[in-house]
Design an enzyme around this catalytic site. Structure first.
Site, PDB file in Angstrom:
ATOM      1  N   ASP A 127       0.878  -1.161   0.000  1.00 21.65           N
ATOM      2  CA  ASP A 127       0.000   0.000   0.000  1.00 21.65           C
ATOM      3  C   ASP A 127       0.921   1.218   0.000  1.00 21.65           C
ATOM      4  OD1 ASP A 127      -2.303   1.657   0.445  1.00 21.65           O
ATOM      5  OD2 ASP A 127      -1.639   1.808   2.538  1.00 21.65           O
TER       6      ASP A 127
ATOM      7  N   ASP B 103       0.017   5.068   0.940  1.00 18.94           N
ATOM      8  CA  ASP B 103      -0.120   6.045   2.016  1.00 18.94           C
ATOM      9  C   ASP B 103      -0.037   5.354   3.361  1.00 18.94           C
ATOM     10  OD1 ASP B 103      -0.666   8.267   0.229  1.00 18.94           O
ATOM     11  OD2 ASP B 103      -2.577   7.249  -0.182  1.00 18.94           O
TER      12      ASP B 103
ATOM     13  N   ARG C 154     -11.639   8.230  -2.027  1.00 18.41           N
ATOM     14  CA  ARG C 154     -11.953   9.631  -1.739  1.00 18.41           C
ATOM     15  C   ARG C 154     -13.451   9.810  -1.494  1.00 18.41           C
ATOM     16  NH1 ARG C 154      -9.952  13.325  -6.356  1.00 18.41           N
ATOM     17  NH2 ARG C 154      -8.179  11.935  -6.053  1.00 18.41           N
TER      18      ARG C 154
ATOM     19  N   ASP D 221      -1.375  -0.421   6.052  1.00 13.11           N
ATOM     20  CA  ASP D 221      -1.460   0.343   7.294  1.00 13.11           C
ATOM     21  C   ASP D 221      -2.914   0.580   7.705  1.00 13.11           C
ATOM     22  OD1 ASP D 221      -1.983   2.150   5.159  1.00 13.11           O
ATOM     23  OD2 ASP D 221      -1.691   3.806   6.575  1.00 13.11           O
TER      24      ASP D 221
HETATM   25  C1  BG6 Z   1      -5.664   5.838   0.426  1.00 11.60           C
HETATM   26  C2  BG6 Z   1      -5.659   6.647   1.674  1.00 11.60           C
HETATM   27  O1  BG6 Z   1      -4.402   5.319   0.206  1.00 11.60           O
HETATM   28  O2  BG6 Z   1      -6.091   6.598  -0.699  1.00 11.60           O
HETATM   29  C3  BG6 Z   1      -6.983   7.320   1.864  1.00 11.60           C
HETATM   30  O3  BG6 Z   1      -5.337   5.832   2.771  1.00 11.60           O
HETATM   31  C4  BG6 Z   1      -7.424   8.076   0.654  1.00 11.60           C
HETATM   32  O4  BG6 Z   1      -6.934   8.139   2.998  1.00 11.60           O
HETATM   33  C5  BG6 Z   1      -7.361   7.171  -0.559  1.00 11.60           C
HETATM   34  O5  BG6 Z   1      -8.707   8.595   0.826  1.00 11.60           O
HETATM   35  C6  BG6 Z   1      -7.729   7.872  -1.841  1.00 11.60           C
HETATM   36  O6  BG6 Z   1      -6.783   8.819  -2.161  1.00 11.60           O
HETATM   37  P1  BG6 Z   1      -6.927   9.913  -3.292  1.00 11.60           P
HETATM   38  O7  BG6 Z   1      -5.537  10.434  -3.433  1.00 11.60           O
HETATM   39  O8  BG6 Z   1      -7.379   9.192  -4.537  1.00 11.60           O
HETATM   40  O9  BG6 Z   1      -7.859  10.923  -2.824  1.00 11.60           O
HETATM   41 MG    MG Z   2      -2.677   3.280   3.524  1.00 10.82          MG
END
Ligand code: BG6
Ligand code: MG
Length: 752
Positions: free
Chosen positions: A544, A546, A584, A705
């Site tokens: 993963d 983030d 999102r 995570d």
């Molecule tokens: C995930 C995060 O990796 O991606 C989330 O943990 C986030 O918090 C999601 O909402 C979507 O991300 P993005 O960048 O497409 O808004």
């Molecule tokens: Mg994550």
């Protein structure tokens, strides 16, 4: 068509002959050329024909015309006409030649019978009007008289006007050269007959004369160079003969007088006058004068300083004299490098060694010192001065990393050569200077210093050098070499280099092909691979993004906090667990619902977009330094050990973030928020990840995570390592704080 020129007529029938004669008459504009000794061309413009003729040794001539008649029948009127033209010309030539010869003999006869007075009279009366002719006659016969006045003869040809301008121009240049050439021919004959006073008599006139012309009328210098060279050669030859002191003195005076003139130039490819006369310069006083003259030239003749300097060095050596002028001493030291090269070019090897004993090359800068030492080495070799040669070779090796000089040193004194290698080895660390590395490697190989060679190669850690220098090591150090090769191949295999890496690998494989190292390396590599991968079920990892690779989870959460605040709501920490890993839109839906905010689909879109811009602004500055600890090492080691790697992130920004972190090309596959329709905990993203890696889920470990992510991985059938709190990620098979806490190998043990 073949005939003999002598009785050409008899070869042909009268009509053909007449026709050809007619053609000869008509042939007015033509060229008869002789490109080779027995080969002629007649090229007629009008009428137009071209005939080639070959003259055979037996006197017969073969003619070949380019016309169609000739091609058809091998005979034509052109060919015959050309033969007639050739015949007529050779008859004319013969006649002319015999007439000239005859006249010359006659003249010689007459002149020989004259005495000097009569000769003068003859010249005065009969040749009065034609000065060139008069001069020619005089030049030919003047040496027969007792006190020939060559000066007068020569100066007569190029008189000086009242402004001191010498009359030498294109018109009389030819005669001047002709007369001088005649005189030199006389001198040469006289020299052969050992008539030395007469020889120097001529040279005393021509040498100063030619120099005077060259100095005063420099535009003809070039044209006079041939005569001048001839004169200098004659003078040199003259000086080599034993002779009366009176003549020796004349030679010295001549050389000193001419050399001392302003504007005197030495001529390339000749021995300068003073050097030719050197053997006669025996008296101390005369030596001092000559030496002083050259010293002065060094000081003043900037253009020829090097040439004068080289003569001075020579005399310093052979006469054991020293310059008195301080300025000259200083100059000599300044121009010593150039002097060395000049003396080398003159093949004055003893002088090269002498000057090097005076001026230590190490005092000059490296680019100058090197050629000096090289000249010294060469001179020492050629003069058989071994100790000096070795000193030079040693200096060249140690100071200038000169492999050629080292080779010389090695051949005569291997111990010193090895010593030189050891010094260079100690002085230049690996990679400090390329030349040093090459110098050392080739030297160590040549001298059989295997241990040191192996050490250096190991330090250099360069597979190309290894391939170049491993030959001598193969038998004694097979294992060590095999380990080095294994290490290189292994490192190359784990790189992302495409074409270049492939080529490198191919070159190594090719190099090892016929080598006994090959089996060792192969075994090594097999062992390594077995060690890591084959023992385990695990073959791939999905990460993963983030919160696993980079700490952007907090930016996501802060972005949600700020837009919700705009909507009048303060969200709580516990919401993080619900938005982490979720897409999102799903995150927004969750927050709106939890805090009772109602809005249209369109408004939702716009708030989601707003969250994203806040998020993007907050990660704007991230760089590779923002990678979470241990990530890079883990990725590198996993790659080296042969694991397949993928990204599995819900974020639509994943690729942009990876780019900022400069790791976007470290994955075999990348799946992000754009590749899925269902958000984690749906297993879609990991199922697709395994497919992309072409691995069954049971052979893949996911790093997550988010609790939603852990669930998704489990549902996809993968093994999961949680990154974060064991309570939150309770479903993961194991949890760690970050990738820095684990190695790929260890994971294979855990999930074996
Ligand atoms: C995930 C995060 O990796 O991606 C989330 O943990 C986030 O918090 C999601 O909402 C979507 O991300 P993005 O960048 O497409 O808004
Ligand atoms: Mg994550």
């Amino acid at each position: 068509m073949k005939a003999t020129l002598k009785d050409l007529e008899s070869h042909f029938a009268p009509p053909a002959w007449e026709e050809a004669m007619e053609l000869v008459k008509e042939t007015n504009e033509y060229d008869l050329t002789q490109p080779q000794a027995n080969y002629f061309h007649v090229l007629s413009k009008n009428p137009d024909y071209h005939v080639e003729m070959m003259l055979a040794d037996d006197g017969s001539v073969t003619a070949k015309c380019h016309c169609s008649a000739f091609k058809r029948s091998g005979i034509c009127k052109h060919a015959l006409a050309a033969l007639i033209i050739l015949r007529d010309r050779s008859i004319r030539r013969r006649r002319n030649r015999s007439r000239l010869k005859h006249e010359k003999i006659l003249l010689d006869e007459v002149l020989k019978k004259l005495n000097v007075t009569e000769l003068r009279k003859f010249v005065a009366t009969h040749a009065h009007s034609h000065s060139a002719f008069r001069a020619e006659v005089l030049a030919n016969y003047l040496h027969r008289i007792r006190r020939p006045d060559y000066h007068h003869l020569l100066n007569d040809m190029t008189p000086m006007d009242k402004y001191g301008i010498i009359k030498l121009n294109r018109n009389n240049l030819k005669s001047v050269r002709n007369i001088v050439a005649i005189l030199h021919r006389q001198a040469q004959d006289l020299l052969k007959e050992n008539a030395l006073p007469q020889t120097i008599g001529i040279l005393e006139a021509t040498i100063p004369y030619l120099y005077r012309l060259s100095i005063k009328v420099p535009q003809f210098q070039h044209q006079l160079a041939t005569e001048l060279k001839h004169a200098l050669k004659l003078f040199e030859a003259f000086c080599r003969l034993p002779m009366a002191p009176r003549l020796q003195k004349a030679a010295i005076t001549l050389s000193m007088e001419v050399s001392g003139r302003d504007g005197f130039r030495m001529i390339k490819g000749t021995t300068t006058l003073l050097q030719s006369a050197e053997a006669f310069i025996l008296e101390k006083k005369v030596r001092r004068n000559a030496f002083q003259l050259v010293e002065e030239k060094v000081a003043t003749d900037t253009e020829q300083r090097i040439l004068w300097g080289s003569l001075l060095i020579r005399w310093m050596r052979v006469w054991e004299m020293k310059p008195r002028n301080k300025e000259v001493k200083r100059m000599l030291s300044g121009i010593a490098p150039e002097l060395v090269l000049e003396l080398q070019a003159q093949r004055a090897y003893a002088d090269v060694l002498y000057i090097l004993s005076l001026y230590d090359p190490s005092k000059y800068d490296a680019s100058t010192a090197r050629p000096m030492l090289q000249a010294g080495l060469r001179a020492a070799k050629l003069t058989g001065d071994e100790p000096t040669g070795l000193t030079m070779a040693y200096a060249l090796s140690v100071m200038h990393l000169d492999t050629e000089a080292w080779e010389t040193l090695f051949r005569s004194d291997p111990e010193s050569a090895v010593q030189a290698l050891k010094i260079v080895h100690a002085y230049y660390p690996p990679h400090d200077r390329k030349e040093a590395d090459h110098f050392l490697l080739s030297g160590l190989q040549r001298s059989g210093e295997k241990k040191l060679l192996l050490e250096r190669l190991n330090q250099l850690d360069d597979v190309e050098l290894l391939m170049q220098y491993d030959k001598t090591l193969v038998s004694d150090h097979t294992i060590a070499l095999a380990n080095m090769y294994t290490h290189h191949i292994h490192a190359l295999r784990s790189m992302y280099g495409g074409e270049t890496i492939r080529k490198k690998l191919a070159a190594i494989v090719y190099h090892l092909k016929d080598n006994e190292l090959h089996t060792h390396v192969k075994d090594n590599l097999e062992l390594m691979e077995k060690d890591v991968i084959t023992k385990s079920n695990i073959r791939g990892f999905i990460f993963d993004l983030d919160g696993v690779i980079v700490d952007t989870a907090k930016h996501h959460f802060q972005s949600w906090q700020s837009i919700m605040l705009e909507l009048g709501v303060e969200i709580s920490e516990e919401d993080d667990a619900h938005t982490r890993g979720a897409s999102r839109m799903e995150s927004l839906e969750y927050l709106l619902q939890k805090y009772g905010v109602v809005m249209s689909e369109k408004e939702k879109e716009s708030w989601a977009a707003k969250k994203n811009s806040i998020y993007l602004a907050s990660i704007e500055q991230i760089t590779p330094t923002d990678l979470l600890p241990g990530v890079l090492t883990f990725l590198e080691e996993a790659r080296k050990s042969g694991f397949k790697l993928a990204l599995g992130s819900a974020s639509k920004n994943a690729r942009a973030v990876l780019r900022k972190l400069e790791i976007e090309n470290r994955f075999d596959a990348m799946l992000d928020g754009n590749d899925t329709t269902r958000s984690k905990p749906d297993p879609e993203i990991f199922i697709k990840g395994c497919e992309a890696l072409k691995l069954p889920a049971s052979e893949v470990v996911v790093f997550e995570d988010a609790a939603k992510g852990v669930q998704a991985a489990i549902d996809a059938g993968c093994h999961v390592v949680g990154i974060g709190s064991p309570q939150v990620l309770a479903k993961a098979a194991m949890t760690i704080d970050g990738l820095h806490q684990i190695e790929p190998k260890r994971i294979t043990e855990v999930f074996a």
